[in-house]
Design a protein around this motif. Sequence first.
Motif, PDB file in Angstrom:
ATOM      1  N   LEU A  24      95.933   8.605  61.451  1.00 37.93           N
ATOM      2  CA  LEU A  24      96.070   9.611  62.504  1.00 37.93           C
ATOM      3  C   LEU A  24      94.732  10.284  62.785  1.00 37.93           C
ATOM      4  O   LEU A  24      94.358  10.494  63.955  1.00 37.93           O
ATOM      5  N   LEU A  25      94.009  10.638  61.736  1.00 37.31           N
ATOM      6  CA  LEU A  25      92.713  11.289  61.921  1.00 37.31           C
ATOM      7  C   LEU A  25      91.750  10.387  62.690  1.00 37.31           C
ATOM      8  O   LEU A  25      91.004  10.851  63.559  1.00 37.31           O
ATOM      9  N   LEU A  26      91.789   9.097  62.392  1.00 43.70           N
ATOM     10  CA  LEU A  26      90.931   8.154  63.115  1.00 43.70           C
ATOM     11  C   LEU A  26      91.279   8.123  64.598  1.00 43.70           C
ATOM     12  O   LEU A  26      90.398   8.108  65.458  1.00 43.70           O
ATOM     13  N   THR A  27      92.583   8.116  64.905  1.00 46.15           N
ATOM     14  CA  THR A  27      92.990   8.067  66.316  1.00 46.15           C
ATOM     15  C   THR A  27      92.613   9.354  67.050  1.00 46.15           C
ATOM     16  O   THR A  27      92.445   9.340  68.276  1.00 46.15           O
ATOM     17  N   LYS A  28      92.443  10.443  66.309  1.00 43.62           N
ATOM     18  CA  LYS A  28      92.076  11.722  66.924  1.00 43.62           C
ATOM     19  C   LYS A  28      90.567  11.922  66.977  1.00 43.62           C
ATOM     20  O   LYS A  28      90.088  13.012  67.299  1.00 43.62           O
ATOM     21  N   GLY A  29      89.831  10.866  66.627  1.00 41.98           N
ATOM     22  CA  GLY A  29      88.380  10.923  66.776  1.00 41.98           C
ATOM     23  C   GLY A  29      87.612  11.406  65.577  1.00 41.98           C
ATOM     24  O   GLY A  29      86.400  11.667  65.665  1.00 41.98           O
ATOM     25  N   ALA A  30      88.266  11.528  64.430  1.00 40.70           N
ATOM     26  CA  ALA A  30      87.566  11.932  63.216  1.00 40.70           C
ATOM     27  C   ALA A  30      86.949  10.717  62.530  1.00 40.70           C
ATOM     28  O   ALA A  30      87.354   9.572  62.749  1.00 40.70           O
ATOM     29  N   ARG A  31      85.968  10.974  61.690  1.00 39.41           N
ATOM     30  CA  ARG A  31      85.477   9.995  60.745  1.00 39.41           C
ATOM     31  C   ARG A  31      86.114  10.320  59.406  1.00 39.41           C
ATOM     32  O   ARG A  31      86.245  11.499  59.050  1.00 39.41           O
ATOM     33  N   VAL A  32      86.524   9.318  58.655  1.00 41.53           N
ATOM     34  CA  VAL A  32      87.346   9.553  57.464  1.00 41.53           C
ATOM     35  C   VAL A  32      86.778   8.830  56.252  1.00 41.53           C
ATOM     36  O   VAL A  32      86.371   7.661  56.351  1.00 41.53           O
ATOM     37  N   PRO A 218     106.653   9.104  56.856  1.00 45.84           N
ATOM     38  CA  PRO A 218     105.331   9.613  56.480  1.00 45.84           C
ATOM     39  C   PRO A 218     104.412   9.852  57.668  1.00 45.84           C
ATOM     40  O   PRO A 218     103.576  10.756  57.622  1.00 45.84           O
ATOM     41  N   ALA A 219     104.553   9.062  58.740  1.00 40.55           N
ATOM     42  CA  ALA A 219     103.717   9.285  59.922  1.00 40.55           C
ATOM     43  C   ALA A 219     104.010  10.649  60.555  1.00 40.55           C
ATOM     44  O   ALA A 219     103.095  11.341  61.033  1.00 40.55           O
ATOM     45  N   LYS A 220     105.285  11.061  60.550  1.00 34.73           N
ATOM     46  CA  LYS A 220     105.651  12.371  61.086  1.00 34.73           C
ATOM     47  C   LYS A 220     105.114  13.478  60.186  1.00 34.73           C
ATOM     48  O   LYS A 220     104.640  14.522  60.675  1.00 34.73           O
ATOM     49  N   ALA A 221     105.182  13.252  58.871  1.00 38.44           N
ATOM     50  CA  ALA A 221     104.631  14.230  57.928  1.00 38.44           C
ATOM     51  C   ALA A 221     103.135  14.408  58.171  1.00 38.44           C
ATOM     52  O   ALA A 221     102.618  15.536  58.194  1.00 38.44           O
ATOM     53  N   ALA A 222     102.425  13.292  58.346  1.00 43.53           N
ATOM     54  CA  ALA A 222     100.988  13.365  58.599  1.00 43.53           C
ATOM     55  C   ALA A 222     100.695  14.149  59.873  1.00 43.53           C
ATOM     56  O   ALA A 222      99.759  14.957  59.930  1.00 43.53           O
ATOM     57  N   GLN A 223     101.505  13.915  60.902  1.00 39.77           N
ATOM     58  CA  GLN A 223     101.317  14.632  62.163  1.00 39.77           C
ATOM     59  C   GLN A 223     101.458  16.134  61.964  1.00 39.77           C
ATOM     60  O   GLN A 223     100.655  16.918  62.482  1.00 39.77           O
ATOM     61  N   MET A 224     102.455  16.549  61.198  1.00 36.76           N
ATOM     62  CA  MET A 224     102.676  17.977  60.969  1.00 36.76           C
ATOM     63  C   MET A 224     101.541  18.582  60.152  1.00 36.76           C
ATOM     64  O   MET A 224     101.134  19.728  60.375  1.00 36.76           O
ATOM     65  N   VAL A 226      98.311  17.498  60.015  1.00 39.48           N
ATOM     66  CA  VAL A 226      97.098  17.597  60.835  1.00 39.48           C
ATOM     67  C   VAL A 226      97.247  18.696  61.885  1.00 39.48           C
ATOM     68  O   VAL A 226      96.291  19.436  62.167  1.00 39.48           O
ATOM     69  N   GLU A 227      98.430  18.856  62.458  1.00 39.77           N
ATOM     70  CA  GLU A 227      98.658  19.958  63.393  1.00 39.77           C
ATOM     71  C   GLU A 227      98.433  21.297  62.710  1.00 39.77           C
ATOM     72  O   GLU A 227      97.812  22.203  63.285  1.00 39.77           O
ATOM     73  N   GLY A 228      98.937  21.435  61.490  1.00 43.70           N
ATOM     74  CA  GLY A 228      98.716  22.668  60.741  1.00 43.70           C
ATOM     75  C   GLY A 228      97.249  22.918  60.465  1.00 43.70           C
ATOM     76  O   GLY A 228      96.765  24.057  60.532  1.00 43.70           O
ATOM     77  N   MET A 229      96.540  21.848  60.176  1.00 42.89           N
ATOM     78  CA  MET A 229      95.099  21.950  59.936  1.00 42.89           C
ATOM     79  C   MET A 229      94.375  22.399  61.199  1.00 42.89           C
ATOM     80  O   MET A 229      93.535  23.308  61.168  1.00 42.89           O
ATOM     81  N   GLU A 230      94.715  21.781  62.335  1.00 43.60           N
ATOM     82  CA  GLU A 230      94.034  22.110  63.579  1.00 43.60           C
ATOM     83  C   GLU A 230      94.386  23.510  64.080  1.00 43.60           C
ATOM     84  O   GLU A 230      93.612  24.119  64.817  1.00 43.60           O
ATOM     85  N   GLN A 231      95.536  24.016  63.657  1.00 38.96           N
ATOM     86  CA  GLN A 231      95.955  25.366  64.051  1.00 38.96           C
ATOM     87  C   GLN A 231      95.557  26.409  63.008  1.00 38.96           C
ATOM     88  O   GLN A 231      95.895  27.585  63.144  1.00 38.96           O
ATOM     89  N   ASN A 232      94.840  25.983  61.967  1.00 43.21           N
ATOM     90  CA  ASN A 232      94.392  26.874  60.892  1.00 43.21           C
ATOM     91  C   ASN A 232      95.552  27.660  60.274  1.00 43.21           C
ATOM     92  O   ASN A 232      95.434  28.861  59.980  1.00 43.21           O
ATOM     93  N   ARG A 233      96.655  26.972  60.071  1.00 44.74           N
ATOM     94  CA  ARG A 233      97.824  27.649  59.513  1.00 44.74           C
ATOM     95  C   ARG A 233      97.676  27.872  58.016  1.00 44.74           C
ATOM     96  O   ARG A 233      97.102  27.057  57.293  1.00 44.74           O
TER      97      ARG A 233
END
Length: 270
Positions: A24-32, A218-224, A226-233
Amino acid sequence: MKVNGKVIVVTGGGNGIGRELVLLLLTKGARVAAVDINPAALQETVGLAGSRSGQLSTHVADITNREAVAALPAQVIEFHGAVDGLINNAGIIQPFRRVKDLDYAAIQRVLNVNLFGTIYMTKEFLPCLLERPDAHLVNISSMGGFLPVPGQTIYGAAKAGVKLFTEGLYSELLNTNVRVTVVFPGAIGTNIAANSGVTLASPAQTQEQSSRIKPLPPAKAAQMIVEGMEQNRYRVLVGSDARFLDLIYRLSPQWAANYIFKQMQNLLPD
């Protein structure tokens, strides 16, 4: 912290949630930088990354080995040039046994991977994160880190340690550029038992258990996550079971403990 253009280290990147986080991070343009103890699993992740594999580095390491972990920041920076984020995802469960029936080797292994591995990775990479203008640390605890699960008491103790460790880091880093998130997954459809070397209950019991708890993909878990990370939750509850049990545990810890015992008792040997 928006992950596009950032360098994120992910432990347990060879399977389960960790692999889905990497992809997911790769698809969002991150380097991993994917870290895992299993080189074959890492190569499978590289294959799944496809055309984005150029954004990905793999690092075979045992996170319970302090010397191996200490060498990782330099390896990641050599490949990517910097580190902007760390997701401590790697974890194992314990055999489904009561504490009195659990040997010390299993106890030590669960504590080393889940708690000390998270501490080692955080301590080694935190100086790198503090050098960045915008950085983020995500630690994966568990629903079992706030709710007692019979047969997973040592695992729960380790994940509760991760919870308090992360919350302490949040407070320590409030006046810095590093944001901190703690994650509490519920039941996720991964191979964590097999990857932990744990044999589950009989097929009949496993089928009965699965009918009560529907694991989140697990893909849905990863999405949640990364969303939390991007929202600084501050905290992220992954799955309806985690959200429900968090609520009832805060309302009545004893009732919640009794409830989860009824749900999980068939996994315990007589």
